[in-house]
Design a protein around this motif. Structure first.
Motif, PDB file in Angstrom:
ATOM      1  N   UNK A   1     109.996  56.998  41.964  1.00 16.87           N
ATOM      2  CA  UNK A   1     110.323  56.262  43.192  1.00 16.87           C
ATOM      3  C   UNK A   1     111.798  56.344  43.542  1.00 16.87           C
ATOM      4  N   UNK A   2     112.662  56.425  42.521  1.00 20.40           N
ATOM      5  CA  UNK A   2     114.104  56.443  42.783  1.00 20.40           C
ATOM      6  C   UNK A   2     114.754  57.773  42.425  1.00 20.40           C
ATOM      7  N   UNK A   3     113.954  58.774  42.085  1.00 19.57           N
ATOM      8  CA  UNK A   3     114.537  60.081  41.755  1.00 19.57           C
ATOM      9  C   UNK A   3     115.160  60.683  43.016  1.00 19.57           C
ATOM     10  N   UNK A   4     116.405  61.131  42.933  1.00 21.27           N
ATOM     11  CA  UNK A   4     117.105  61.601  44.140  1.00 21.27           C
ATOM     12  C   UNK A   4     116.434  62.769  44.849  1.00 21.27           C
ATOM     13  N   UNK A   5     115.650  63.561  44.118  1.00 20.48           N
ATOM     14  CA  UNK A   5     114.995  64.711  44.740  1.00 20.48           C
ATOM     15  C   UNK A   5     113.566  64.413  45.188  1.00 20.48           C
ATOM     16  N   UNK A   6     113.168  63.152  45.037  1.00 21.78           N
ATOM     17  CA  UNK A   6     111.807  62.781  45.445  1.00 21.78           C
ATOM     18  C   UNK A   6     111.860  61.603  46.425  1.00 21.78           C
ATOM     19  N   UNK A   7     112.180  60.400  45.887  1.00 22.15           N
ATOM     20  CA  UNK A   7     112.320  59.187  46.706  1.00 22.15           C
ATOM     21  C   UNK A   7     111.297  59.127  47.841  1.00 22.15           C
ATOM     22  N   UNK A   8     110.060  59.042  47.485  1.00 20.81           N
ATOM     23  CA  UNK A   8     108.984  59.123  48.460  1.00 20.81           C
ATOM     24  C   UNK A   8     108.565  57.758  49.008  1.00 20.81           C
ATOM     25  N   UNK A   9     107.823  57.776  50.071  1.00 28.43           N
ATOM     26  CA  UNK A   9     107.331  56.557  50.713  1.00 28.43           C
ATOM     27  C   UNK A   9     106.132  56.029  49.925  1.00 28.43           C
ATOM     28  N   UNK A  10     106.367  55.005  49.103  1.00 27.85           N
ATOM     29  CA  UNK A  10     105.282  54.455  48.288  1.00 27.85           C
ATOM     30  C   UNK A  10     104.700  53.183  48.904  1.00 27.85           C
ATOM     31  N   UNK A  11     104.993  52.976  50.177  1.00 29.40           N
ATOM     32  CA  UNK A  11     104.426  51.820  50.874  1.00 29.40           C
ATOM     33  C   UNK A  11     103.247  52.214  51.763  1.00 29.40           C
ATOM     34  N   UNK A  12     103.477  53.175  52.639  1.00 32.23           N
ATOM     35  CA  UNK A  12     102.461  53.528  53.637  1.00 32.23           C
ATOM     36  C   UNK A  12     101.090  53.864  53.049  1.00 32.23           C
ATOM     37  N   UNK A  13     101.017  54.664  51.954  1.00 34.23           N
ATOM     38  CA  UNK A  13      99.683  54.997  51.427  1.00 34.23           C
ATOM     39  C   UNK A  13      98.972  53.823  50.757  1.00 34.23           C
ATOM     40  N   UNK A  14      99.727  52.743  50.470  1.00 35.00           N
ATOM     41  CA  UNK A  14      99.156  51.654  49.665  1.00 35.00           C
ATOM     42  C   UNK A  14      99.361  50.279  50.298  1.00 35.00           C
ATOM     43  N   UNK A  15      99.464  50.214  51.605  1.00 37.92           N
ATOM     44  CA  UNK A  15      99.691  48.916  52.251  1.00 37.92           C
ATOM     45  C   UNK A  15      98.626  47.899  51.856  1.00 37.92           C
ATOM     46  N   UNK A  16      97.389  48.333  51.850  1.00 33.33           N
ATOM     47  CA  UNK A  16      96.282  47.446  51.502  1.00 33.33           C
ATOM     48  C   UNK A  16      96.378  46.997  50.049  1.00 33.33           C
ATOM     49  N   UNK A  17      96.687  47.945  49.150  1.00 35.11           N
ATOM     50  CA  UNK A  17      96.747  47.637  47.715  1.00 35.11           C
ATOM     51  C   UNK A  17      97.885  46.672  47.392  1.00 35.11           C
ATOM     52  N   UNK A  18      99.069  46.911  47.965  1.00 35.71           N
ATOM     53  CA  UNK A  18     100.199  46.007  47.720  1.00 35.71           C
ATOM     54  C   UNK A  18      99.866  44.598  48.205  1.00 35.71           C
ATOM     55  N   UNK A  19      99.313  44.519  49.398  1.00 34.78           N
ATOM     56  CA  UNK A  19      98.984  43.208  49.963  1.00 34.78           C
ATOM     57  C   UNK A  19      97.937  42.491  49.118  1.00 34.78           C
ATOM     58  N   UNK A  20      96.960  43.257  48.631  1.00 36.63           N
ATOM     59  CA  UNK A  20      95.915  42.650  47.804  1.00 36.63           C
ATOM     60  C   UNK A  20      96.491  42.098  46.508  1.00 36.63           C
TER      61      UNK A  20
END
Length: 317
Positions: free
Chosen positions: A76-95
């Motif tokens: 999640x914090x790797x400088x060469x990746x740092x990807x969007x980990x919210x959009x694909x899992x909005x439902x899961x995080x909220x749950x």
């Protein structure tokens, strides 16, 4: 006085339930480009699913205290990746957030030892800020950032403790205000003892997490009992129950290492000292056997005269 007990990240009572499945950057780069994000999403989804299972386990055992895994999102914090980990899992995080709220679980994070603010190297501070924000975002996505904490240690001395502490206070200014608002500091087992950590907390108006095992390994000049009231007061601003980390030594030789279970004889004197203050506290169990150790300690402490177990993970005396 009420004491809630909880455990860290993984439940050993559940089969294949690790919420910390990883993916190294090397493995990431070895994959074909079109498979990289797919794999990251797959691993993260599994971690979130396992966290959901653990939350249900906590509810079934009436455990009201749980530390979320810092490794929920690989790279999640790797400088060469740092990807969007919210959009694909909005439902899961909220749950997950809804479950935590509905089950009445106090959730928290504890970033690793590399998240520190005493280093003379700017990139170390930059990475620490990035990691703190990462943890905050996960809490935010779950909708529980207001009632949660992100706990860290002060850090190293780099040969000059006074200068390191000055850097610490200066570097904290780099943390976004909303993130700093929910951070806590914990005394460590080698460098910054209870008194030094408490002083830093008072200066920054940050709650202090007391670790009694670390205290025994890194004593200050004052008896712990003389510091407890001031430690508890650091929590008043956020109107939260003070949190205390509990573990016991693996052996006399490996005193700083955590034992598989918590030796009740190591904890009982402190437990009885708390009674003088009559204040509710939360015990985060940091033994190697996780939830099994937490449930065992709950039974052990409940056997003390005057202590009553009022639910699976809550004691009263």
């Amino acid at each position: 006085m009420k004491v809630r007990l909880g455990f860290v990240a993984n439940s050993l009572a559940l089969w294949d339930s690790s919420p910390s499945k990883t993916m190294t950057y090397r493995r990431f780069t070895e994959l074909p480009h079109d498979e990289r994000m797919e794999k990251l999403i797959e691993v993260t989804r599994k971690n979130l699913e396992h966290t959901k299972r653990i939350l249900y386990y906590c509810a079934a055992h009436e455990i009201e205290l749980y530390r979320l895994s810092s490794s929920l999102v690989p790279l999640a914090t790797h400088p060469d990746v740092e990807w969007d980990f919210h959009s694909p899992f909005k439902k899961e995080w909220k749950e997950l957030g809804n479950l935590i709220k509905s089950f009445g679980i106090r959730a928290s994070f504890h970033p690793n030892q590399f998240t520190l603010f005493t280093s003379p190297k700017q990139h170390v501070t930059d990475n620490a800020v990035k990691d703190m924000v990462y943890h905050y975002r996960m809490l935010e996505y779950m909708g529980i950032e207001k009632e949660s904490v992100i706990n860290i240690h002060i850090g190293g001395t780099y040969g000059d403790k006074k200068a390191a502490l000055e850097r610490f206070h200066e570097n904290l200014n780099a943390i976004p205000p909303e993130v700093k608002e929910i951070m806590t500091l914990e005394n460590d087992d080698k460098t910054y003892n209870v008194e030094e950590t408490l002083a830093a907390c008072q200066k920054e108006d940050i709650p202090m997490v007391l670790d009694i095992h670390h205290h025994e390994a890194n004593l200050g000049s004052l008896p712990l009992e003389d510091c407890l009231e001031d430690i508890f007061k650091t929590w008043d601003r956020r109107d939260l129950v003070p949190k205390i980390h509990i573990s016991s030594p693996k052996s006399d030789k490996a005193f700083r290492s955590h034992a598989d279970y918590v030796n009740p004889d190591f904890v009982e004197p402190f437990f009885k000292t708390l009674k003088k203050f009559g204040r509710d506290v939360d015990f985060m169990i940091e033994a190697k056997y996780k939830d099994l150790a937490m449930l065992k300690l709950t039974e052990d402490l409940a056997s003390i005269r005057g202590v009553k177990r009022i639910s699976g993970g809550v004691l009263e005396f």
